[in-house]
Design a protein around this motif. Structure first.
Motif, short mmCIF file in Angstrom:
data_model
loop_
_atom_site.label_atom_id
_atom_site.label_comp_id
_atom_site.label_asym_id
_atom_site.label_seq_id
_atom_site.Cartn_x
_atom_site.Cartn_y
_atom_site.Cartn_z
N GLN A 1 -3.04 4.56 -1.80
CA GLN A 1 -3.17 4.02 -3.16
C GLN A 1 -2.77 2.56 -3.15
O GLN A 1 -1.64 2.23 -2.75
CB GLN A 1 -2.25 4.82 -4.10
CG GLN A 1 -2.64 4.68 -5.54
CD GLN A 1 -1.64 5.37 -6.45
OE1 GLN A 1 -0.67 5.99 -6.00
NE2 GLN A 1 -1.85 5.26 -7.73
N GLU A 2 -3.70 1.67 -3.54
CA GLU A 2 -3.38 0.24 -3.61
C GLU A 2 -2.24 0.03 -4.59
O GLU A 2 -2.21 0.66 -5.64
CB GLU A 2 -4.61 -0.55 -4.10
CG GLU A 2 -5.83 -0.45 -3.21
CD GLU A 2 -5.81 -1.48 -2.09
OE1 GLU A 2 -4.87 -2.28 -2.02
OE2 GLU A 2 -6.77 -1.47 -1.29
N GLN A 3 -1.31 -0.89 -4.24
CA GLN A 3 -0.20 -1.18 -5.13
C GLN A 3 -0.71 -1.74 -6.46
O GLN A 3 -1.62 -2.57 -6.48
CB GLN A 3 0.73 -2.21 -4.49
CG GLN A 3 2.18 -1.83 -4.60
CD GLN A 3 2.65 -1.12 -3.34
OE1 GLN A 3 2.07 -1.26 -2.30
NE2 GLN A 3 3.72 -0.36 -3.44
N ASP B 1 3.08 -1.62 5.04
CA ASP B 1 2.73 -3.04 5.00
C ASP B 1 1.50 -3.24 5.88
O ASP B 1 1.59 -3.29 7.10
CB ASP B 1 3.92 -3.85 5.54
CG ASP B 1 3.70 -5.34 5.39
OD1 ASP B 1 2.72 -5.72 4.71
OD2 ASP B 1 4.49 -6.11 5.95
N THR C 1 0.57 8.63 0.91
CA THR C 1 1.16 9.96 0.79
C THR C 1 0.58 10.82 1.90
O THR C 1 -0.64 10.88 2.08
CB THR C 1 0.81 10.58 -0.59
OG1 THR C 1 1.38 9.75 -1.60
CG2 THR C 1 1.37 11.98 -0.71
N ALA D 1 -4.12 0.38 7.07
CA ALA D 1 -3.01 1.26 6.68
C ALA D 1 -3.28 2.68 7.16
O ALA D 1 -2.40 3.37 7.66
CB ALA D 1 -2.82 1.23 5.17
N ASP E 1 6.12 10.41 1.24
CA ASP E 1 5.64 9.20 0.59
C ASP E 1 6.11 7.99 1.38
O ASP E 1 7.27 7.92 1.78
CB ASP E 1 6.19 9.11 -0.84
CG ASP E 1 5.51 10.10 -1.76
OD1 ASP E 1 4.30 10.32 -1.61
OD2 ASP E 1 6.20 10.67 -2.63
N LEU E 2 5.21 7.04 1.56
CA LEU E 2 5.54 5.85 2.36
C LEU E 2 5.01 4.61 1.67
O LEU E 2 4.02 4.68 0.93
CB LEU E 2 4.84 5.92 3.72
CG LEU E 2 5.17 7.07 4.65
CD1 LEU E 2 4.12 7.14 5.75
CD2 LEU E 2 6.55 6.89 5.24
N GLU E 3 5.68 3.49 1.94
CA GLU E 3 5.08 2.21 1.59
C GLU E 3 4.71 1.53 2.89
O GLU E 3 5.57 1.33 3.75
CB GLU E 3 6.05 1.36 0.79
CG GLU E 3 5.46 1.04 -0.58
CD GLU E 3 6.36 0.18 -1.40
OE1 GLU E 3 7.03 0.74 -2.27
OE2 GLU E 3 6.39 -1.04 -1.15
N MET F 1 0.84 -1.20 0.00
CA MET F 1 0.00 0.00 0.00
C MET F 1 0.88 1.25 0.00
O MET F 1 1.77 1.36 0.82
CB MET F 1 -0.85 0.00 1.29
CG MET F 1 -1.96 0.99 1.29
SD MET F 1 -3.46 0.37 0.53
CE MET F 1 -3.78 -1.08 1.54
N LYS F 2 0.64 2.14 -0.96
CA LYS F 2 1.39 3.40 -0.97
C LYS F 2 0.58 4.45 -0.23
O LYS F 2 -0.63 4.56 -0.42
CB LYS F 2 1.63 3.86 -2.41
CG LYS F 2 2.79 3.14 -3.10
CD LYS F 2 3.09 3.81 -4.43
CE LYS F 2 4.14 3.07 -5.22
NZ LYS F 2 5.43 2.94 -4.51
#
Lengths: 228, 82
Positions: B78-80, B46, B4, B53, B42-44, B1-2
């Motif tokens: 934003q879903e990957q 888990d 912002t 998330a 910006d982050l990813e 999952m991205k």
């Protein structure tokens, strides 16, 4: 018999740069400084703590925002909770605010310029462990050197928590109400933007900073007898 | 999952950076006002779901990414691969 030299911890973060100046000054004023690495989870047995000036973690995100999560800071929070005197100078002030040990926050100077010069201050309170050697209303000359020193007070911050103010017309950074130093409600945690450790020897300009640091050494010595 | 995160100075808070940017834009001939400067992170993340998330990123904002005294934040997910 000479007076006991109280032990005072000086925290060292990556990017601290006034830790050794603080150690020199506290030693000259009768204290026994101990440098404590930020990653240490415990403080040695001490009677006061100093958070020195510098640019911990490069001031990334917000000044002091990352340093507040250093393992040693948990020990500082516990020490302050026990009534121990804690002094934050410049970056140390920023860290104490981010750690919520002090109210408010320090923001970029209103001018957006780094400011490095002597400023004139007025002592508002002398009944603290940090200003006991000052006279009420006394004018002090102590240098500042910072880019993020604009103090933003939380709504309703009582005037009683303002310990030092910049003299009229001397505010170097746009701080609200000319606030230069703030103490917590319990009176044992103080943060200030000016650098008392750079003003302890008249040979280098002003010796007024010695009043602040010698007050802290006195308070630490008193605590060392109480906890002996 | 991205994720912002947008962090902004709260309304009413003096923003000297925004003022400097606005002055420069005006010097360049642009008719602008009320410029405010914030930051983007910006982050990813888990996390098993968008809801989870969001809860995590909100905790990050409260603890570290924003100072609630002076800053507000917004989270976009934003879903990957979406």
């Amino acid at each position: 018999m000479s007076a006991r030299r109280p032990r005072i911890a000086i925290l060292v973060f990556p990017g601290s740069n006034d830790d050794r100046d603080a150690a020199w000054a506290l030693s000259a004023l009768g204290g026994e400084p101990l440098l404590v690495w930020h990653a240490d989870a415990e403080l040695p047995r001490v009677d006061a703590v100093v958070l020195p000036g510098g640019f911990s973690y490069g001031d990334y995100l917000r000044a002091g925002a990352i340093a507040r999560f250093a393992p040693a800071m948990e020990a500082v929070v516990a020490f302050a909770g026990d009534g121990g005197p804690v002094l934050g100078i410049c970056n140390g002030f920023q860290i104490l605010c981010e750690a919520r040990l002090l109210p408010g926050v320090l923001r970029p100077n209103a001018s957006l310029s780094f400011v490095c010069r002597d400023v004139s201050l007025v002592v508002e309170r002398t009944d603290t462990p940090f200003t006991a050697r000052c006279e009420p209303g006394q004018a002090l000359t102590i240098p500042v050197k910072h880019g993020d020193g604009c103090y933003h007070a939380p709504p309703g911050l009582p005037d009683e928590q303002v310990v030092l103010r910049y003299s009229p017309g001397e505010n170097p950074n746009g701080s609200e109400r000319d606030i230069a130093a703030v103490v917590n409600a319990d009176g044992n945690v103080l943060g200030l933007m000016p650098h008392p450790e750079h003003a302890v020897d008249p040979l280098l300009g002003s010796g007024d900073g010695a009043l602040i640091l010698a007050s802290l050494v006195d308070a630490a010595r008193e605590r060392s007898y109480e906890h002996a | 999952m991205k994720a912002t995160v947008l962090v902004r100075p709260k309304g009413g808070i003096l923003d000297p950076q925004g003022e400097a940017v606005e002055r420069s834009l005006r010097q360049l001939g642009f008719a602008v006002g009320d410029a405010r400067v914030g930051r983007v992170i910006d982050l990813e993340v888990d996390a098993p779901s968008a809801a989870e998330a969001r809860v995590q990123v909100e905790r990050m904002c409260e603890r570290l990414l924003a100072n609630p005294l002076i800053e507000s934040y917004e989270i976009e997910l934003q879903e990957q691969g979406a």
